[in-house]
Design a protein around this motif. Structure first.
Motif, PDB file in Angstrom:
ATOM      1  N   VAL A 165      -1.502   0.704   1.536  1.00 14.60           N
ATOM      2  CA  VAL A 165      -0.105   0.274   1.453  1.00 14.60           C
ATOM      3  C   VAL A 165      -0.060  -1.163   1.944  1.00 14.60           C
ATOM      4  N   SER A 206       2.760  -0.958  -3.359  1.00 17.37           N
ATOM      5  CA  SER A 206       3.568  -2.023  -2.804  1.00 17.37           C
ATOM      6  C   SER A 206       4.974  -1.943  -3.386  1.00 17.37           C
ATOM      7  N   PRO A 264       2.493  -4.529   2.003  1.00 16.82           N
ATOM      8  CA  PRO A 264       3.775  -5.162   1.677  1.00 16.82           C
ATOM      9  C   PRO A 264       3.544  -6.429   0.856  1.00 16.82           C
ATOM     10  N   GLU A 320       5.984   0.832  -0.644  1.00 16.81           N
ATOM     11  CA  GLU A 320       5.715   0.547   0.768  1.00 16.81           C
ATOM     12  C   GLU A 320       6.351   1.562   1.709  1.00 16.81           C
TER      13      GLU A 320
END
Length: 393
Positions: free
Chosen positions: A370, A322, A372, A327
């Motif tokens: 991944v 993150s 966010p 990201e």
């Protein structure tokens, strides 16, 4: 409405939410690079995909705060805001978010030496908003609170025991981000995954990793201050204390000057001698060995931490990337994960370069994701619950 303020050492992020059971983001943005020549103001509205960005005419953190308040007052009636949430990086003994009182502000002022890069700015934000809107509830969300569950052995620092009485031990940071990522992981992959052996990698200008089991922090890379851990944009990360002694002695640096060196002149910037921005370094890496080495060290140190946390957790079930780098930089994720197949970490190249949610192979034993992060969103949930509970009393 709810207003979230995330004050950094050279930035102010903000987000405005419509108050409901699940707060709904209306507007968000930031003033970045405060103290530098190219200060920028950017914002986006929830119903408009494009981000608006323009130079901000400010020359200090104080003028940036005034600029932000003036701009916000032109967008919305701030008298309709029910609460303002502030991210407070260093919370010391605070285990839970707290309503901000004059007494709390005074306590924060007393611990400024623990975090001189963030606390003065965060206190200033609290006080200026108080001056402009004295009747609005303000709430402190402490970034260190998430890591209070670490076992004592992970908190101890190998220095004379007397210093522990002064509060010197491993605190850990990025707690609001990690709290959000765990919630997001549960929504995406279920409770079993969120309660498993998880390594979270928050990789941005400030970067850290955390080892989590049963939803609780077990260990983390940042320590007494956010300068510890892996190399960051301009922070050194972990450093041999002998190097500190040698540099201070030979360069005749004061404590404040050395603190500036390891927080603002080191890390990727120090190694590359050109930039602390990962995008810049990746562009320069083929032509500039200094940039290439900065990138290599960043990835190498993260790889080592993942291995160490797999040992601390007794294995690893999920790895989450993150933050701005984590990201968006597929090549960084690839470099970090290369050679970790012995832990069960195997990336699917197509998924990784497409920035998909799940980037591991179907055959790998570890789910690599991944996700966010959203620190302001996490704060909004916390603040919303606190004022809702307060209204019921």
């Amino acid at each position: 409405m709810l207003l979230m303020i995330n004050g950094g050492s050279s930035s102010i992020k903000f987000a405005l939410y419509k108050q409901s059971e699940i707060p709904e983001k209306i507007l968000s943005g930031q003033i970045s690079k405060i103290g530098f020549k190219d200060i920028k103001f950017s914002f986006s509205e929830s119903n408009v995909p494009e981000k608006t960005s323009f130079p901000a005419i400010v020359n200090s953190y104080a003028s940036a705060i005034a600029y932000l308040i003036s701009w916000l007052e032109k967008q919305v009636d701030l008298k309709k805001i029910n609460a303002i949430g502030h991210r407070i990086v260093h919370g010391m003994q605070y285990l839970n978010p707290s309503f901000i009182t004059p007494a709390l502000v005074e306590e924060l002022k007393q611990i400024i030496p623990y975090d001189p890069d963030h606390l003065p700015n965060e206190i200033q934000l609290i006080e200026v908003f108080k001056q402009h809107h004295p009747d609005t509830i303000q709430i402190a969300c402490f970034d260190t609170a998430f890591h209070q569950t670490m076992p004592r052995v992970a908190k101890l620092l190998p220095i004379p025991r007397r210093f522990e009485k002064s509060g010197i031990h491993r605190y850990g940071f990025h707690g609001l981000s990690y709290q959000y990522l765990l919630q997001a992981l549960e929504r995406i992959a279920g409770k079993v995954a969120a309660n498993g052996r998880v390594v979270l990698a928050h990789l941005g200008n400030g970067a850290s990793l955390a080892a989590v089991h049963h939803g609780s922090s077990v260990d983390t890379s940042m320590s007494f201050t956010p300068a510890a851990g892996i190399p960051m944009s301009s922070r050194s990360g972990d450093l041999d204390p002998g190097v500190a002694w040698f540099i201070m002695k030979t360069e005749h640096l004061s404590a404040d000057e050395f603190n500036h060196l390891v927080n603002h002149e080191s890390g990727l910037l120090g190694i590359s001698e050109t930039s602390g921005d990962m995008n810049d370094l990746l562009k320069q890496a083929e032509k500039d060995i200094r940039a290439a080495e900065a990138v290599d060290l960043f990835c190498y140190d993260i790889k080592k931490r993942i291995g160490a946390y797999a040992a601390a957790l007794g294995g690893i079930d999920t790895l989450v990337f993150s933050g701005g780098i984590g990201e968006n930089a597929a090549i960084i994720r690839q470099s970090v994960c290369e050679g970790l197949a012995f832990l069960g970490i195997e990336l699917d190249s197509k998924r990784n370069h497409a920035n998909q949610d799940l980037i591991s192979t179907d055959e790998g034993n570890v789910s690599v994701r991944v996700i966010p992060t959203d620190e302001e969103g996490m704060m909004a949930e916390i603040v919303n619950k606190m004022i809702t509970d307060k209204a019921k009393q």
